[in-house]
Design a protein around this motif. Structure first.
Motif, PDB file in Angstrom:
ATOM      1  N   LEU A  16       0.829  -1.206   0.000  1.00 55.38           N
ATOM      2  CA  LEU A  16       0.000   0.000   0.000  1.00 55.38           C
ATOM      3  C   LEU A  16       0.864   1.256   0.000  1.00 55.38           C
ATOM      4  CD1 LEU A  16      -3.035   0.562  -0.023  1.00 55.38           C
ATOM      5  CD2 LEU A  16      -2.971   0.722   2.459  1.00 55.38           C
ATOM      6  N   GLN A  17       2.008   1.201   0.667  1.00 53.82           N
ATOM      7  CA  GLN A  17       2.909   2.345   0.667  1.00 53.82           C
ATOM      8  C   GLN A  17       3.485   2.604  -0.722  1.00 53.82           C
ATOM      9  OE1 GLN A  17       5.774   1.509   3.763  1.00 53.82           O
ATOM     10  NE2 GLN A  17       4.411   2.241   5.389  1.00 53.82           N
ATOM     11  N   SER A  18       3.773   1.525  -1.462  1.00 56.90           N
ATOM     12  CA  SER A  18       4.265   1.698  -2.833  1.00 56.90           C
ATOM     13  C   SER A  18       3.166   2.270  -3.730  1.00 56.90           C
ATOM     14  CB  SER A  18       4.769   0.366  -3.399  1.00 56.90           C
ATOM     15  OG  SER A  18       3.708  -0.563  -3.551  1.00 56.90           O
ATOM     16  N   VAL A  19       1.919   1.863  -3.487  1.00 61.59           N
ATOM     17  CA  VAL A  19       0.794   2.431  -4.232  1.00 61.59           C
ATOM     18  C   VAL A  19       0.657   3.911  -3.916  1.00 61.59           C
ATOM     19  CG1 VAL A  19      -1.704   2.356  -4.600  1.00 61.59           C
ATOM     20  CG2 VAL A  19      -0.441   0.229  -4.292  1.00 61.59           C
ATOM     21  N   GLU A  20       0.761   4.238  -2.626  1.00 62.68           N
ATOM     22  CA  GLU A  20       0.633   5.633  -2.198  1.00 62.68           C
ATOM     23  C   GLU A  20       1.661   6.515  -2.903  1.00 62.68           C
ATOM     24  OE1 GLU A  20       1.654   8.226   1.766  1.00 62.68           O
ATOM     25  OE2 GLU A  20       0.846   6.210   2.044  1.00 62.68           O
ATOM     26  N   ASP A  21       2.905   6.072  -2.924  1.00 66.07           N
ATOM     27  CA  ASP A  21       3.965   6.856  -3.568  1.00 66.07           C
ATOM     28  C   ASP A  21       3.654   7.094  -5.038  1.00 66.07           C
ATOM     29  OD1 ASP A  21       5.344   6.939  -1.201  1.00 66.07           O
ATOM     30  OD2 ASP A  21       6.627   5.232  -1.678  1.00 66.07           O
ATOM     31  N   ALA A  22       3.255   6.035  -5.730  1.00 66.16           N
ATOM     32  CA  ALA A  22       3.009   6.132  -7.174  1.00 66.16           C
ATOM     33  C   ALA A  22       1.770   6.964  -7.482  1.00 66.16           C
ATOM     34  CB  ALA A  22       2.871   4.739  -7.765  1.00 66.16           C
ATOM     35  N   VAL A  23       0.721   6.774  -6.699  1.00 64.04           N
ATOM     36  CA  VAL A  23      -0.524   7.483  -6.960  1.00 64.04           C
ATOM     37  C   VAL A  23      -0.368   8.986  -6.718  1.00 64.04           C
ATOM     38  CG1 VAL A  23      -2.871   7.832  -6.090  1.00 64.04           C
ATOM     39  CG2 VAL A  23      -2.081   5.529  -6.630  1.00 64.04           C
ATOM     40  N   TYR A  24       0.336   9.356  -5.656  1.00 63.94           N
ATOM     41  CA  TYR A  24       0.552  10.777  -5.407  1.00 63.94           C
ATOM     42  C   TYR A  24       1.449  11.399  -6.482  1.00 63.94           C
ATOM     43  CZ  TYR A  24      -1.953  11.339  -1.032  1.00 63.94           C
ATOM     44  OH  TYR A  24      -2.943  11.435  -0.089  1.00 63.94           O
ATOM     45  N   GLU A  25       2.411  10.640  -6.951  1.00 63.59           N
ATOM     46  CA  GLU A  25       3.244  11.146  -8.046  1.00 63.59           C
ATOM     47  C   GLU A  25       2.403  11.327  -9.305  1.00 63.59           C
ATOM     48  OE1 GLU A  25       7.162   9.965 -10.725  1.00 63.59           O
ATOM     49  OE2 GLU A  25       6.841   8.961  -8.798  1.00 63.59           O
ATOM     50  N   ALA A  26       1.526  10.375  -9.569  1.00 63.56           N
ATOM     51  CA  ALA A  26       0.643  10.482 -10.735  1.00 63.56           C
ATOM     52  C   ALA A  26      -0.246  11.714 -10.624  1.00 63.56           C
ATOM     53  CB  ALA A  26      -0.207   9.222 -10.859  1.00 63.56           C
ATOM     54  N   ASP A  27      -0.741  11.969  -9.429  1.00 65.40           N
ATOM     55  CA  ASP A  27      -1.587  13.139  -9.214  1.00 65.40           C
ATOM     56  C   ASP A  27      -0.812  14.426  -9.509  1.00 65.40           C
ATOM     57  OD1 ASP A  27      -4.088  14.279  -8.388  1.00 65.40           O
ATOM     58  OD2 ASP A  27      -3.168  14.828  -6.476  1.00 65.40           O
ATOM     59  N   ASP A  28       0.445  14.481  -9.077  1.00 60.91           N
ATOM     60  CA  ASP A  28       1.279  15.654  -9.343  1.00 60.91           C
ATOM     61  C   ASP A  28       1.572  15.818 -10.832  1.00 60.91           C
ATOM     62  OD1 ASP A  28       1.392  16.445  -6.732  1.00 60.91           O
ATOM     63  OD2 ASP A  28       3.380  15.632  -6.324  1.00 60.91           O
ATOM     64  N   VAL A  29       1.875  14.713 -11.512  1.00 57.19           N
ATOM     65  CA  VAL A  29       2.190  14.781 -12.943  1.00 57.19           C
ATOM     66  C   VAL A  29       0.980  15.275 -13.735  1.00 57.19           C
ATOM     67  CG1 VAL A  29       2.713  13.403 -15.004  1.00 57.19           C
ATOM     68  CG2 VAL A  29       4.013  13.050 -12.895  1.00 57.19           C
ATOM     69  N   LEU A  30      -0.190  14.743 -13.418  1.00 57.16           N
ATOM     70  CA  LEU A  30      -1.391  15.175 -14.128  1.00 57.16           C
ATOM     71  C   LEU A  30      -1.727  16.627 -13.817  1.00 57.16           C
ATOM     72  CD1 LEU A  30      -3.773  12.080 -13.895  1.00 57.16           C
ATOM     73  CD2 LEU A  30      -2.268  12.766 -15.751  1.00 57.16           C
ATOM     74  N   ASP A  31      -1.458  17.039 -12.575  1.00 60.98           N
ATOM     75  CA  ASP A  31      -1.691  18.426 -12.201  1.00 60.98           C
ATOM     76  C   ASP A  31      -0.783  19.356 -13.017  1.00 60.98           C
ATOM     77  OD1 ASP A  31      -3.345  19.965 -10.436  1.00 60.98           O
ATOM     78  OD2 ASP A  31      -1.539  20.543  -9.351  1.00 60.98           O
ATOM     79  N   GLU A  32       0.464  18.957 -13.145  1.00 63.90           N
ATOM     80  CA  GLU A  32       1.422  19.731 -13.940  1.00 63.90           C
ATOM     81  C   GLU A  32       0.993  19.775 -15.400  1.00 63.90           C
ATOM     82  OE1 GLU A  32       6.143  19.479 -15.282  1.00 63.90           O
ATOM     83  OE2 GLU A  32       5.328  18.085 -13.791  1.00 63.90           O
ATOM     84  N   PHE A  33       0.567  18.630 -15.904  1.00 57.05           N
ATOM     85  CA  PHE A  33       0.125  18.506 -17.297  1.00 57.05           C
ATOM     86  C   PHE A  33      -1.075  19.403 -17.572  1.00 57.05           C
ATOM     87  CE2 PHE A  33      -1.514  15.263 -20.624  1.00 57.05           C
ATOM     88  CZ  PHE A  33      -0.890  15.968 -21.649  1.00 57.05           C
ATOM     89  N   TYR A  34      -2.049  19.335 -16.692  1.00 56.03           N
ATOM     90  CA  TYR A  34      -3.280  20.108 -16.855  1.00 56.03           C
ATOM     91  C   TYR A  34      -2.999  21.612 -16.741  1.00 56.03           C
ATOM     92  CZ  TYR A  34      -8.048  21.756 -16.033  1.00 56.03           C
ATOM     93  OH  TYR A  34      -9.245  22.423 -16.117  1.00 56.03           O
ATOM     94  N   THR A  35      -2.158  21.977 -15.774  1.00 55.25           N
ATOM     95  CA  THR A  35      -1.827  23.387 -15.573  1.00 55.25           C
ATOM     96  C   THR A  35      -1.169  23.973 -16.818  1.00 55.25           C
ATOM     97  OG1 THR A  35      -1.515  22.999 -13.202  1.00 55.25           O
ATOM     98  CG2 THR A  35      -0.547  25.002 -14.119  1.00 55.25           C
TER      99      THR A  35
END
Length: 632
Positions: free
Chosen positions: A66-85
């Motif tokens: 679950l910790q590995s999922v957390e790391d990846a999912v939060y990174e994905a959220d940041d990447v998409l945020d950057e992309f959208y911005t």
């Protein structure tokens, strides 16, 4: 991390990737295929997240996964945020208008190509990581979520609510305390001094404050004492702070404070309630007591505390030990909370389960209320049986361990409310929480969702808040002259529960405290006065590269421009994922340019500063939703 939070983050990612906007910008930068792969992988993980979050406590392999999922999912959220911005900024600039040479260069074909390649590599790397995580053998141990959609908002229902002036089962206790206050039972109190101290002792949630409120507002007590004062002490027992609270005065020095206090009480038969006292330092108590001894004969200090040692230090007679409600009183209170009009249910099965649940609550009024309210909307025997079977088996039978009991109301919260409540772990006990700011903080973190694009997220957040109030997660609401709720507090027990469910993801830092796992940290608040000449961001905290909240709760001051620049530069270079940044009270006159890098920022608190003009680059913070410039 609080259960349900990661599920919600994953759901937010899926919602973004399914939107028409993302499909269009994916085509522009030729990454649509990778975005669809990302959506599929996150969907696969989301399907088992709720089960994983429940099993992690007893399964180390699931916890690590679950910790590995957390790391990846939060990174994905940041990447998409950057992309959208980036895409939104591009769309804001008209193709043929000469906005500026810099903007033209910024959106040149070469720059677009570079960004497209950069973001494409990031998404491919993410997909590779997520594929490995989804292929882990741990996934085979997990069950798919029973519901693959967000919980439906609970409909409002009418119910019987116990008002503060209608506390159940405390009539005998009230009479006993009033007897002590009015000196009707002189053997029970020490009469060697004009001012006597009485203590109500009991563990958290037992209703000490409620009993003190009943006594304080009793008509006979009101007539007997003048003046009457109420002060919540909580964790702070500093003399100047206490006297300021008693007098409700903030702008006086200690000498002025002691003069004003003696004017208020000397020669008068007063009543002072010191609620929620933790101090076990006798010298501190004696310093306060010296200022309170000038009252007329019969003056009383009423203390509520969890500790008998506190009562002994305060020179009280035998403390009044507040016990739990008896079985009859507990059942009566539970019925008022759990059943319409407080009537017993027609089903004998539900009644039997209810009585068993009530016994498990161990006579603690707060536990009975929260659990009873949580069950109010459940009408089927199967629902009650499932609750008893799946939840109550984990409750400790120890008298002083009621957090598991209170956690029952948290466990059944919709996931959208779970992380809103867990986020409140950033506020210390007895903290007066601004409801408006709290809701904006939830919005900034992406906790508040709406399927209606025209609906104001702050209005939705207010609905979230009201749901939590209804379930007794908040109390002591204050309203303005228009009846609008301005602030609230959390009961100590609820605060402890918030800290427990938030886990390693949230921390309050006091003084030089650094005992936290920085790599897992998402939200942090600082609850102490910060002087830039003596303090800097702890080195250990600089490892918190996923940090999303940086919040100052107390005064933070510096007149040094060099500190402002270095402090903000440290934040901008180390905490790039911040959604909320507090720079309150830094006495900033010019906003450091390094902050223009904070592309994910939603909430920027610049209150209590001296900024005369905001820089032009502030518009580059495309995601900024709240800019607090108050108290200039």
């Amino acid at each position: 991390m609080a259960e349900g939070v990661l599920f919600n983050v994953a759901e937010g990612i899926i919602g973004r990737l399914g939107s028409l906007v993302f499909q269009e910008i994916g085509l522009v930068w030729c990454v649509n295929d990778e975005l669809q792969k990302l959506k599929l992988l996150v969907s696969q993980l989301r399907a088992v997240l709720l089960d994983a979050e429940q099993k992690q406590a007893n399964n180390e392999a699931v916890k690590e996964w679950l910790q590995s999922v957390e790391d990846a999912v939060y990174e994905a959220d940041d990447v998409l945020d950057e992309f959208y911005t980036e895409a939104q900024w591009r769309q804001m600039v008209p193709g043929n208008n000469e906005v500026s040479k810099q903007v033209h260069i910024f959106f040149s074909s070469s720059n677009q190509l570079v960004f497209g390649l950069k973001i494409g590599h990031k998404i491919k790397d993410l997909n590779k990581r997520l594929h490995e995580i989804a292929s882990n053998t741990t996934v085979g141990q997990l069950e798919r979520n029973r519901e693959d959609v967000e919980f439906v908002r609970r409909e409002r229902v009418t119910h019987s609510f116990v008002r503060e002036d209608n506390i159940i089962g405390r009539d005998k206790d009230k009479r006993a305390i009033i007897q002590l206050l009015l000196d009707l039972d002189p053997i029970s109190i020490k009469n060697t001094e004009n001012v006597s101290t009485i203590s109500i002792v009991g563990f958290g949630g037992m209703g000490k404050t409620a009993l003190a409120q009943l006594v304080f507002n009793d008509e006979e007590v009101q007539k007997h004492f003048e003046p009457k004062m109420w002060t919540c002490v909580s964790n702070s027992f500093q003399l100047d702070i206490l006297v300021k609270k008693i007098l409700k005065a903030d702008n006086l020095d200690m000498d002025q404070l002691q003069n004003e206090l003696r004017k208020k009480i000397d020669g008068k038969r007063y009543l002072l309630v010191l609620d929620d006292v933790w101090n076990e330092n006798r010298n501190k108590w004696l310093s306060l007591k010296d200022l309170l001894m000038g009252g007329a004969e019969g003056s009383r200090i009423l203390i509520t505390t969890r500790s008998k040692n506190v009562a002994n230090i305060a020179d009280t007679a035998e403390p009044y030990n507040l016990r739990g409600l008896n079985e009859e009183q507990s059942w009566f209170l539970f019925k008022k909370m759990a059943f319409k009009e407080g009537k017993e249910p027609e089903s004998s099965t539900i009644k039997a389960i209810g009585e068993e649940i009530t016994r498990k609550c161990q006579g603690v009024p707060l536990a009975i209320r929260t659990v009873g309210r949580m069950l109010y909307s459940k009408h089927q025997e199967t629902e009650w049986l499932a609750f008893k079977r799946n939840k109550l088996s984990t409750i400790s039978q120890e008298e002083d361990d009621i957090i598991p009991t209170l956690q029952l109301s948290y466990d059944v919260l919709p996931s959208r409310l779970k992380h809103c409540f867990a986020f409140c772990s950033l506020f210390p006990p007895d903290c007066e929480i601004s409801v408006d700011i709290l809701i904006r903080l939830w919005v900034a973190q992406g906790f508040v969702k709406s399927s209606n694009p025209n609906e104001c997220l702050e209005d939705v957040g207010y609905e979230y808040y009201n749901e939590l109030v209804w379930r007794s997660f908040f109390q002591e609401e204050e309203k303005d002259e228009f009846g609008i709720i301005t602030s609230c507090k959390m009961h100590d027990l609820m605060n402890e529960l918030a800290v427990k469910v938030a886990g390693e993801g949230s921390r309050i830092i006091g003084g030089n405290k650094t005992d936290f796992d920085a790599k897992r940290l998402l939200h942090i608040s600082f609850d102490f006065d910060v002087d830039s000449s003596e303090w800097k961001i702890p080195t250990s905290l600089l490892e918190s590269n996923k940090l999303r909240t940086f919040l100052f709760l107390s005064q933070h001051y510096s007149r040094e421009e060099s500190f402002h620049k270095s402090f903000c530069a440290t934040i901008a270079s180390n905490f790039k994922s911040l959604r909320m940044l507090s720079l309150t009270g830094l006495e900033i006159t010019k906003l450091p340019k390094c902050l223009r890098k904070m592309k994910h920022l939603r909430y920027l608190d610049l209150s209590d500063n001296f900024i005369e003009r905001l820089p032009n680059w502030i518009v580059e913070l495309q995601n900024l939703e709240t800019l607090d410039l108050s108290r200039y």
